[in-house]
Design an enzyme around this catalytic site. Sequence first.
Site, PDB file in Angstrom:
ATOM      1  CB  THR A 253      -0.812   0.249   1.184  1.00  0.00           C
ATOM      2  OG1 THR A 253      -1.290  -1.272   1.430  1.00  0.00           O
ATOM      3  CG2 THR A 253      -2.100   0.875   1.191  1.00  0.00           C
ATOM      4  CG  ASP A 257       0.688   7.632  -2.758  1.00  0.00           C
ATOM      5  OD1 ASP A 257       0.502   8.159  -4.004  1.00  0.00           O
ATOM      6  OD2 ASP A 257      -0.260   7.320  -2.037  1.00  0.00           O
TER       7      ASP A 257
HETATM    8  P1  ATP Z   1      -0.556   1.361  -4.489  1.00  0.00           P
HETATM    9  O1  ATP Z   1      -1.710   1.655  -5.259  1.00  0.00           O
HETATM   10  O2  ATP Z   1      -0.257   0.211  -3.658  1.00  0.00           O
HETATM   11  O3  ATP Z   1      -0.256   2.549  -3.760  1.00  0.00           O
HETATM   12  P2  ATP Z   1       0.559   1.751  -7.132  1.00  0.00           P
HETATM   13  O4  ATP Z   1      -0.224   0.469  -7.617  1.00  0.00           O
HETATM   14  O5  ATP Z   1       0.162   2.771  -7.536  1.00  0.00           O
HETATM   15  O6  ATP Z   1       0.687   1.321  -5.479  1.00  0.00           O
HETATM   16  P3  ATP Z   1       2.793  -0.187  -8.231  1.00  0.00           P
HETATM   17  O7  ATP Z   1       2.821  -0.074  -9.525  1.00  0.00           O
HETATM   18  O8  ATP Z   1       2.173  -1.548  -7.718  1.00  0.00           O
HETATM   19  O9  ATP Z   1       2.217   1.372  -7.626  1.00  0.00           O
HETATM   20  O10 ATP Z   1       4.087   0.203  -7.632  1.00  0.00           O
HETATM   21  C1  ATP Z   1       4.982   1.490  -7.519  1.00  0.00           C
HETATM   22  C2  ATP Z   1       6.385   0.897  -7.683  1.00  0.00           C
HETATM   23  O11 ATP Z   1       6.728   0.577  -6.253  1.00  0.00           O
HETATM   24  C3  ATP Z   1       6.928  -0.239  -8.637  1.00  0.00           C
HETATM   25  O12 ATP Z   1       7.234   0.471  -9.866  1.00  0.00           O
HETATM   26  C4  ATP Z   1       8.172  -0.788  -7.831  1.00  0.00           C
HETATM   27  O13 ATP Z   1       9.097   0.018  -7.962  1.00  0.00           O
HETATM   28  C5  ATP Z   1       7.522  -0.661  -6.479  1.00  0.00           C
HETATM   29  N1  ATP Z   1       6.919  -2.038  -6.081  1.00  0.00           N
HETATM   30  C6  ATP Z   1       5.508  -2.421  -5.952  1.00  0.00           C
HETATM   31  N2  ATP Z   1       5.585  -3.477  -5.591  1.00  0.00           N
HETATM   32  C7  ATP Z   1       6.646  -4.088  -5.406  1.00  0.00           C
HETATM   33  C8  ATP Z   1       6.905  -5.335  -5.183  1.00  0.00           C
HETATM   34  N3  ATP Z   1       6.181  -6.432  -5.044  1.00  0.00           N
HETATM   35  N4  ATP Z   1       8.248  -5.687  -5.293  1.00  0.00           N
HETATM   36  C9  ATP Z   1       9.305  -4.750  -5.769  1.00  0.00           C
HETATM   37  N5  ATP Z   1       8.839  -3.461  -5.790  1.00  0.00           N
HETATM   38  C10 ATP Z   1       7.534  -3.098  -5.719  1.00  0.00           C
END
Ligand code: ATP
EC number: 2.7.1.15
Length: 310
Positions: A253, A257
């Site tokens: 989560t 951001d």
């Molecule tokens: P959220 O909605 O949960 O705040 P998001 O969906 O907007 O996040 P994501 O694309 O899931 O964003 O993740 C943003 C960045 O965080 C990814 O580009 C990566 O660098 C890092 N990240 C997220 N999940 C992982 C993971 N399981 N392992 C390693 N890095 C991760």
Amino acid sequence: MEVSKPRVVVVGSCMIDLVSYAPRLPRAGETLTGRKFQQGFGGKGANQCVAAARLGAETALIARLGDDSFGHEYLKALNKEGVQTGYVSITKEMHTGMAQIVVAECGENQIVIVPGANRNLCVEDVQLAKETIEAAKVLLFQLETPVEATLAALKLAKGKGKRIVNAAPAVLKDTALFTESDIFCINETEAEELLKIPVKSIEDGYKAAEKFRDLGCSAIVITLGSQGAILSTQEDPTPYHIPVKKVQPVDTTGAGDAFLGAMAYYMAYHPQLSLKEIVHRACSVATISVQSPGTQSSFPYRNELPDALL
Ligand code: ATP
């Protein structure tokens, strides 16, 4: 009156997260007994601002809080993070934005957001912060506050600081956001929602990036969770994949951001770096954040970063 000029300015939301952990999600009309409760500071605007501040950026937030205990507590918390809050106003007779979240043991969740004071963020708030907006090196926007205020700030900052629009949640009220941003940033599910195509793999990400460029985005970043991110720019249009280190995530989560706050920090304080390197470093900061629980509580402080990310 603000004295120093913040390099990173965020126009966005503040929400209080009320998180109940239950064995499963409740059915309609059902009352369930949960096993744990947690209150946290959230809202994409404030989250991204705090993420940048923790890395050492001088930041200002332009936002609205409600005139309730949550709002006053949030203001204190932002000040403690070193965020300039001269343009965070307490709105009379309004409640602070609330996100009521239920997390089931299987990891599924249910969220109800009531924007409250965030709905009152207006063009006048942006006008009051004109000098701060015009002096910023990087500006960050999301879609949890009224689009009129966002568009007014984008216009003021045009040709001055770099304007990053994070189209989250994926309810795009004005397509000018594609062309009025210097960098358009989105995650895989939001990209699917806006383009109506699947965005699951890196190959899908390449196709989605091309579609966003066709829609007028001068630079596009699509984050893909554990698969890293895709970048495509006007100067270097061939979509480029930035991988991330394989880790065991504790709580993802707020990863998006953490990523955006970090990107703003690097663009404001390391402008000599290429956008590829900036996205690479921002991914690494976000990967650190997924290894700790919570949203803002998972964002790393500068002194926790390895030398390569300073
Ligand atoms: P959220 O909605 O949960 O705040 P998001 O969906 O907007 O996040 P994501 O694309 O899931 O964003 O993740 C943003 C960045 O965080 C990814 O580009 C990566 O660098 C890092 N990240 C997220 N999940 C992982 C993971 N399981 N392992 C390693 N890095 C991760």
